[in-house]
Design a protein around this motif. Structure first.
Motif, PDB file in Angstrom:
ATOM      1  N   LEU A  62     104.967  88.576  64.019  1.00 22.70           N
ATOM      2  CA  LEU A  62     104.988  88.255  65.558  1.00 22.70           C
ATOM      3  C   LEU A  62     104.952  89.615  66.536  1.00 22.70           C
ATOM      4  N   ALA A  63     105.669  90.361  65.884  1.00 22.01           N
ATOM      5  CA  ALA A  63     105.559  91.958  66.509  1.00 22.01           C
ATOM      6  C   ALA A  63     104.031  92.424  66.390  1.00 22.01           C
ATOM      7  N   LEU A  64     103.473  92.437  65.153  1.00 22.59           N
ATOM      8  CA  LEU A  64     102.176  92.723  65.224  1.00 22.59           C
ATOM      9  C   LEU A  64     101.048  92.094  66.290  1.00 22.59           C
ATOM     10  N   PHE A  65     101.411  90.623  66.174  1.00 21.90           N
ATOM     11  CA  PHE A  65     100.791  89.735  67.047  1.00 21.90           C
ATOM     12  C   PHE A  65     100.930  90.339  68.761  1.00 21.90           C
ATOM     13  N   MET A  66     102.407  90.811  69.142  1.00 23.37           N
ATOM     14  CA  MET A  66     102.490  91.308  70.414  1.00 23.37           C
ATOM     15  C   MET A  66     101.929  92.569  70.711  1.00 23.37           C
ATOM     16  N   MET A  67     101.647  93.419  69.566  1.00 23.95           N
ATOM     17  CA  MET A  67     100.883  94.827  69.669  1.00 23.95           C
ATOM     18  C   MET A  67      99.517  94.346  70.229  1.00 23.95           C
ATOM     19  N   THR A 100      92.778  93.901  84.855  1.00 27.00           N
ATOM     20  CA  THR A 100      93.476  93.344  85.975  1.00 27.00           C
ATOM     21  C   THR A 100      94.412  94.506  86.554  1.00 27.00           C
ATOM     22  N   GLY A 101      93.906  95.665  86.578  1.00 27.65           N
ATOM     23  CA  GLY A 101      94.554  96.881  87.152  1.00 27.65           C
ATOM     24  C   GLY A 101      95.879  97.362  86.575  1.00 27.65           C
ATOM     25  N   MET A 102      96.804  97.484  87.199  1.00 30.05           N
ATOM     26  CA  MET A 102      98.339  97.876  86.761  1.00 30.05           C
ATOM     27  C   MET A 102      98.905  96.658  86.226  1.00 30.05           C
ATOM     28  N   LEU A 103      98.781  95.389  86.874  1.00 32.76           N
ATOM     29  CA  LEU A 103      99.423  94.215  86.304  1.00 32.76           C
ATOM     30  C   LEU A 103      99.073  94.338  84.619  1.00 32.76           C
ATOM     31  N   GLY A 104      97.889  94.553  84.103  1.00 33.58           N
ATOM     32  CA  GLY A 104      97.328  94.605  82.844  1.00 33.58           C
ATOM     33  C   GLY A 104      98.381  95.732  82.152  1.00 33.58           C
ATOM     34  N   VAL A 105      98.192  96.675  82.763  1.00 29.78           N
ATOM     35  CA  VAL A 105      99.060  97.870  81.937  1.00 29.78           C
ATOM     36  C   VAL A 105     100.477  97.779  81.903  1.00 29.78           C
ATOM     37  N   ILE A 106     101.151  96.966  83.091  1.00 26.66           N
ATOM     38  CA  ILE A 106     102.707  96.857  82.870  1.00 26.66           C
ATOM     39  C   ILE A 106     102.933  95.843  81.764  1.00 26.66           C
ATOM     40  N   THR A 107     101.865  94.673  81.839  1.00 23.96           N
ATOM     41  CA  THR A 107     102.010  93.558  80.909  1.00 23.96           C
ATOM     42  C   THR A 107     101.987  94.219  79.352  1.00 23.96           C
ATOM     43  N   ALA A 108     100.886  95.239  79.354  1.00 25.85           N
ATOM     44  CA  ALA A 108     100.707  95.839  78.017  1.00 25.85           C
ATOM     45  C   ALA A 108     101.990  96.686  77.479  1.00 25.85           C
ATOM     46  N   LEU A 109     102.485  97.425  78.453  1.00 25.30           N
ATOM     47  CA  LEU A 109     103.829  98.114  77.925  1.00 25.30           C
ATOM     48  C   LEU A 109     104.955  97.129  77.540  1.00 25.30           C
ATOM     49  N   LEU A 110     105.020  96.136  78.461  1.00 23.87           N
ATOM     50  CA  LEU A 110     106.276  95.210  77.948  1.00 23.87           C
ATOM     51  C   LEU A 110     105.784  94.585  76.640  1.00 23.87           C
ATOM     52  N   ALA A 111     104.692  94.019  76.496  1.00 21.32           N
ATOM     53  CA  ALA A 111     104.438  93.426  75.297  1.00 21.32           C
ATOM     54  C   ALA A 111     104.270  94.447  73.925  1.00 21.32           C
ATOM     55  N   GLY A 112     103.983  95.682  74.190  1.00 19.87           N
ATOM     56  CA  GLY A 112     104.258  96.565  73.172  1.00 19.87           C
ATOM     57  C   GLY A 112     105.572  96.923  72.824  1.00 19.87           C
ATOM     58  N   PHE A 113     106.481  97.017  73.967  1.00 15.75           N
ATOM     59  CA  PHE A 113     107.676  97.378  73.721  1.00 15.75           C
ATOM     60  C   PHE A 113     108.507  96.041  73.078  1.00 15.75           C
ATOM     61  N   LEU A 114     108.099  94.967  73.560  1.00 14.37           N
ATOM     62  CA  LEU A 114     108.648  93.754  72.923  1.00 14.37           C
ATOM     63  C   LEU A 114     108.179  93.565  71.543  1.00 14.37           C
ATOM     64  N   GLY A 115     107.143  94.017  71.085  1.00 17.09           N
ATOM     65  CA  GLY A 115     106.499  94.163  69.500  1.00 17.09           C
ATOM     66  C   GLY A 115     107.505  94.983  68.859  1.00 17.09           C
ATOM     67  N   ILE A 116     107.941  96.112  69.565  1.00 10.75           N
ATOM     68  CA  ILE A 116     109.022  97.204  68.593  1.00 10.75           C
ATOM     69  C   ILE A 116     110.263  96.376  68.580  1.00 10.75           C
ATOM     70  N   VAL A 117     110.954  95.773  69.542  1.00  9.65           N
ATOM     71  CA  VAL A 117     112.044  95.190  69.544  1.00  9.65           C
ATOM     72  C   VAL A 117     111.959  93.827  68.502  1.00  9.65           C
ATOM     73  N   THR A 118     110.790  93.140  68.391  1.00  6.88           N
ATOM     74  CA  THR A 118     110.733  92.055  67.512  1.00  6.88           C
ATOM     75  C   THR A 118     110.506  92.656  66.131  1.00  6.88           C
ATOM     76  N   ALA A 119     109.936  93.752  65.893  1.00  9.41           N
ATOM     77  CA  ALA A 119     109.835  94.417  64.474  1.00  9.41           C
ATOM     78  C   ALA A 119     111.098  94.922  64.335  1.00  9.41           C
ATOM     79  N   CYS A 120     112.003  95.234  65.121  1.00 18.79           N
ATOM     80  CA  CYS A 120     113.368  95.438  64.832  1.00 18.79           C
ATOM     81  C   CYS A 120     114.354  94.481  64.368  1.00 18.79           C
ATOM     82  N   LEU A 121     114.038  93.196  65.026  1.00 20.85           N
ATOM     83  CA  LEU A 121     114.799  92.252  64.662  1.00 20.85           C
ATOM     84  C   LEU A 121     114.446  91.807  63.298  1.00 20.85           C
ATOM     85  N   HIS A 122     113.322  91.849  62.936  1.00 24.40           N
ATOM     86  CA  HIS A 122     112.708  91.686  61.274  1.00 24.40           C
ATOM     87  C   HIS A 122     113.489  92.820  60.533  1.00 24.40           C
ATOM     88  N   VAL A 123     113.453  93.925  60.924  1.00 23.57           N
ATOM     89  CA  VAL A 123     114.266  94.935  59.778  1.00 23.57           C
ATOM     90  C   VAL A 123     115.853  94.779  59.745  1.00 23.57           C
TER      91      VAL A 123
END
Length: 145
Positions: A95-100, A111-134
């Motif tokens: 799931l973390a890899l999919f979020m990345m 879609t401009g900065m909305l896409g960038v903000i969404t990407a940053l949040l998805a990347g951050f949640l990918g890291i958090v989800t990987a931490c859950l796994h670890v």
């Protein structure tokens, strides 16, 4: 119900998935609104509706560039809605890899900065989800809505 950290991350993943779907829909609407279907063409005019054909096409480059954020956003959202679910990751690491992938390929360039903000949040949640796994959380960080 999963453990509290997993449940919180699952809700955050769902919100970002819906945001990503929104990014894709806004992008596609903006792209499709540029398509003009002309009715004043000659019968055999081969380039009359080029602008329409350049958006509504099965050419892989056009198809992928236009529809990737919608498809990835739908897939990410469907992970959390039981009746729409087509695929379930086997672990939080998958799931973390999919979020990345969602961050890099489905949000950042659209879609401009909305896409960038969404990407940053998805990347951050990918890291958090990987931490859950670890950390050993076995419950998958997805909802069953």
């Amino acid at each position: 119900m999963p453990a509290a950290p997993t449940y919180i991350v699952a809700w955050a993943n769902f919100v970002v998935a819906v945001m990503s779907l929104g990014v894709g829909c806004i992008f596609v609407f903006g792209t499709v609104s540029k398509a003009k279907l002309r009715w004043d063409c000659d019968l055999l005019d081969v380039d009359c509706n080029y602008s329409w054909r350049s958006i509504f096409s099965l050419v892989p480059d056009v198809l992928i560039a236009t529809w990737t954020p919608v498809i990835l956003g739908l897939l990410a959202t469907s992970l959390h809605i039981s009746s729409l679910r087509q695929w379930t990751p086997r672990s939080n690491l998958v799931l973390a890899l999919f979020m990345m992938v969602l961050a890099v390929f489905g949000s950042a360039g659209y879609t401009g900065m909305l896409g960038v903000i969404t990407a940053l949040l998805a990347g951050f949640l990918g890291i958090v989800t990987a931490c859950l796994h670890v950390a050993g959380h076995k419950d998958l960080a997805v909802l069953s809505l």
